[in-house]
Design a protein around this motif. Structure first.
Motif, PDB file in Angstrom:
ATOM      1  N   ILE A   3       0.840  -1.018   0.048  1.00  0.00           N
ATOM      2  CA  ILE A   3      -0.081   0.158  -0.091  1.00  0.00           C
ATOM      3  C   ILE A   3       0.898   1.256  -0.114  1.00  0.00           C
ATOM      4  O   ILE A   3       1.669   1.430   0.727  1.00  0.00           O
ATOM      5  CB  ILE A   3      -0.912   0.035   1.062  1.00  0.00           C
ATOM      6  N   PRO A   4       0.745   2.191  -0.808  1.00  0.00           N
ATOM      7  CA  PRO A   4       1.638   3.351  -0.863  1.00  0.00           C
ATOM      8  C   PRO A   4       1.550   4.242   0.048  1.00  0.00           C
ATOM      9  O   PRO A   4       0.136   4.394   0.536  1.00  0.00           O
ATOM     10  CB  PRO A   4       1.239   4.083  -2.358  1.00  0.00           C
ATOM     11  N   LEU A   5       2.633   4.938   0.687  1.00  0.00           N
ATOM     12  CA  LEU A   5       2.459   5.761   1.781  1.00  0.00           C
ATOM     13  C   LEU A   5       3.262   6.841   1.519  1.00  0.00           C
ATOM     14  O   LEU A   5       4.503   6.890   0.990  1.00  0.00           O
ATOM     15  CB  LEU A   5       3.308   4.998   3.103  1.00  0.00           C
ATOM     16  N   VAL A   6       2.826   7.856   1.727  1.00  0.00           N
ATOM     17  CA  VAL A   6       3.319   9.316   1.369  1.00  0.00           C
ATOM     18  C   VAL A   6       3.903   9.917   2.943  1.00  0.00           C
ATOM     19  O   VAL A   6       2.776  10.044   3.768  1.00  0.00           O
ATOM     20  CB  VAL A   6       2.496  10.489   0.615  1.00  0.00           C
ATOM     21  N   GLY A  22      11.457  -1.551   7.098  1.00  0.00           N
ATOM     22  CA  GLY A  22      10.939  -2.212   5.800  1.00  0.00           C
ATOM     23  C   GLY A  22       9.903  -1.462   4.749  1.00  0.00           C
ATOM     24  O   GLY A  22       9.426  -1.814   3.975  1.00  0.00           O
ATOM     25  N   VAL A  23       9.534  -0.275   5.333  1.00  0.00           N
ATOM     26  CA  VAL A  23       8.671   0.814   4.675  1.00  0.00           C
ATOM     27  C   VAL A  23       9.169   1.924   3.687  1.00  0.00           C
ATOM     28  O   VAL A  23      10.185   2.495   4.144  1.00  0.00           O
ATOM     29  CB  VAL A  23       7.758   1.366   5.562  1.00  0.00           C
ATOM     30  N   GLU A  24       9.183   1.961   2.479  1.00  0.00           N
ATOM     31  CA  GLU A  24       9.665   2.811   1.631  1.00  0.00           C
ATOM     32  C   GLU A  24       8.501   3.881   1.177  1.00  0.00           C
ATOM     33  O   GLU A  24       8.057   3.904   0.109  1.00  0.00           O
ATOM     34  CB  GLU A  24      10.223   2.148   0.193  1.00  0.00           C
ATOM     35  N   PRO A  25       8.493   4.878   1.763  1.00  0.00           N
ATOM     36  CA  PRO A  25       7.472   6.025   1.395  1.00  0.00           C
ATOM     37  C   PRO A  25       8.104   6.821   0.443  1.00  0.00           C
ATOM     38  O   PRO A  25       9.293   6.830   0.294  1.00  0.00           O
ATOM     39  CB  PRO A  25       7.083   6.813   2.874  1.00  0.00           C
ATOM     40  N   THR A  26       7.166   7.717  -0.358  1.00  0.00           N
ATOM     41  CA  THR A  26       7.395   8.831  -1.114  1.00  0.00           C
ATOM     42  C   THR A  26       7.385   9.974  -0.284  1.00  0.00           C
ATOM     43  O   THR A  26       6.336  10.336   0.391  1.00  0.00           O
ATOM     44  CB  THR A  26       6.326   8.783  -2.323  1.00  0.00           C
ATOM     45  N   VAL A  27       8.275  10.798  -0.072  1.00  0.00           N
ATOM     46  CA  VAL A  27       8.596  12.034   0.695  1.00  0.00           C
ATOM     47  C   VAL A  27       7.924  13.374  -0.019  1.00  0.00           C
ATOM     48  O   VAL A  27       8.297  13.456  -1.579  1.00  0.00           O
ATOM     49  CB  VAL A  27       9.696  12.353   1.136  1.00  0.00           C
ATOM     50  N   VAL A  28       6.962  14.038   0.484  1.00  0.00           N
ATOM     51  CA  VAL A  28       6.419  15.079  -0.242  1.00  0.00           C
ATOM     52  C   VAL A  28       6.359  16.257   0.963  1.00  0.00           C
ATOM     53  O   VAL A  28       5.612  15.982   2.021  1.00  0.00           O
ATOM     54  CB  VAL A  28       5.074  14.822  -0.599  1.00  0.00           C
ATOM     55  N   VAL A  29       7.035  17.243   0.837  1.00  0.00           N
ATOM     56  CA  VAL A  29       7.448  18.343   1.890  1.00  0.00           C
ATOM     57  C   VAL A  29       6.192  19.317   1.665  1.00  0.00           C
ATOM     58  O   VAL A  29       6.072  19.915   0.734  1.00  0.00           O
ATOM     59  CB  VAL A  29       8.718  18.915   1.948  1.00  0.00           C
ATOM     60  N   SER A  30       5.566  19.636   2.818  1.00  0.00           N
ATOM     61  CA  SER A  30       4.505  20.837   2.819  1.00  0.00           C
ATOM     62  C   SER A  30       5.230  22.240   2.759  1.00  0.00           C
ATOM     63  O   SER A  30       6.422  22.181   3.074  1.00  0.00           O
ATOM     64  CB  SER A  30       3.382  20.776   3.774  1.00  0.00           C
ATOM     65  N   ASP A  31       4.291  23.245   2.571  1.00  0.00           N
ATOM     66  CA  ASP A  31       4.931  24.627   2.611  1.00  0.00           C
ATOM     67  C   ASP A  31       4.331  25.192   4.091  1.00  0.00           C
ATOM     68  O   ASP A  31       3.876  26.508   3.822  1.00  0.00           O
ATOM     69  CB  ASP A  31       4.585  25.422   1.289  1.00  0.00           C
ATOM     70  N   VAL A  32       3.613  24.476   4.895  1.00  0.00           N
ATOM     71  CA  VAL A  32       3.010  25.117   5.896  1.00  0.00           C
ATOM     72  C   VAL A  32       4.024  26.161   6.759  1.00  0.00           C
ATOM     73  O   VAL A  32       5.300  25.672   6.991  1.00  0.00           O
ATOM     74  CB  VAL A  32       2.824  24.003   6.923  1.00  0.00           C
ATOM     75  N   ASP A  33       3.484  27.300   7.202  1.00  0.00           N
ATOM     76  CA  ASP A  33       4.384  28.193   8.014  1.00  0.00           C
ATOM     77  C   ASP A  33       3.996  27.748   9.277  1.00  0.00           C
ATOM     78  O   ASP A  33       2.971  28.286   9.838  1.00  0.00           O
ATOM     79  CB  ASP A  33       3.729  29.514   7.446  1.00  0.00           C
ATOM     80  N   GLU A  34       4.986  27.160   9.941  1.00  0.00           N
ATOM     81  CA  GLU A  34       4.693  26.474  11.460  1.00  0.00           C
ATOM     82  C   GLU A  34       4.377  27.644  12.385  1.00  0.00           C
ATOM     83  O   GLU A  34       3.446  27.457  12.969  1.00  0.00           O
ATOM     84  CB  GLU A  34       5.524  25.589  11.606  1.00  0.00           C
TER      85      GLU A  34
END
Length: 216
Positions: A3-6, A22-34
């Motif tokens: 199952i794909p995980l981001v 053992g999990v290979e996620p796809t990394v997507v970074v947000s632009d949230v102004d914390e």
């Protein structure tokens, strides 16, 4: 097929933690102004507890990335994934601390932490974006008590000079150079790194995903 995980986080430590399991996620970074997000929330609701700050930021990152995937569908992102957002803060003497702004703040932080104990809170937020999934969006927080060693002024200066404390909430990496300065913990080690594997497993179970279903 897994199952794909981001993973909605720029943290190399969180990525390494998932990979080690053992999990290979796809990394997507947000632009949230914390800082701005926390300030708006506190203006509306009053001062937030440290664990609420961690969960607020984890949710914001997760929702921002999920929206990006839905709107833009980048070529390198799998279709209809599960999205996981995370954020961590350190609670020390009732105060909430994220990443130090600079070396001076990191040194001041370590002068406070030296010989003391704090609580590392990691917020986790999951959005089930699978076509045949639940559509669920929910979060949870894991908290681990960290007991810090007593450091000399020279030790603090030397550690801050490495630059490592500037990259992480709490100004230390238990899985890095800072590991020598942690006397012990009470709770999940991986949570201190930034992502609680046991908690994420439990969260996924709630949406009928077994942990091994994430492994290729």
């Amino acid at each position: 097929m897994a199952i794909p995980l981001v993973l909605a986080s720029a943290s190399p430590a969180r990525l390494a933690t998932l990979r080690s399991a053992g999990v290979e996620p796809t990394v997507v970074v947000s632009d949230v102004d914390e800082p701005a997000l926390v300030q708006r929330a506190e203006t509306e609701f009053g001062e937030l507890a440290p664990e609420d700050v961690a969960l607020l930021l984890a949710r914001a990152k997760c929702e921002a990335v999920a929206a990006t995937i839905t709107d833009n569908e980048p070529d390198d992102v799998p279709e209809s994934p599960v999205v996981l957002g995370c954020d961590s803060v350190l609670e020390l003497d009732g105060q909430t601390y994220g990443k130090p702004a600079d070396a001076a703040e990191a040194a001041e932080r370590w002068a406070q932490m030296s010989g003391q104990s704090g609580v590392l809170h990691s917020g986790h937020w999951v959005i089930d974006n699978r076509d045949d999934g639940t559509g669920a969006t929910f979060g949870a927080v894991a908290s681990t008590t960290v007991h810090f060693a007593t450091l000399t002024a020279d030790e603090i200066a030397a550690y801050v000079a490495t630059g490592e404390p500037l990259d992480v909430a709490g100004a230390f990496k238990i899985d890095g150079l800072g590991g020598a300065y942690v006397r012990g913990i009470e709770g999940d080690y991986h949570n201190v790194v930034g992502l609680s594997l046991p908690l994420v497993r439990e969260m996924l179970t709630e949406i009928d995903i077994a942990w091994h279903d994430l492994r290729a």
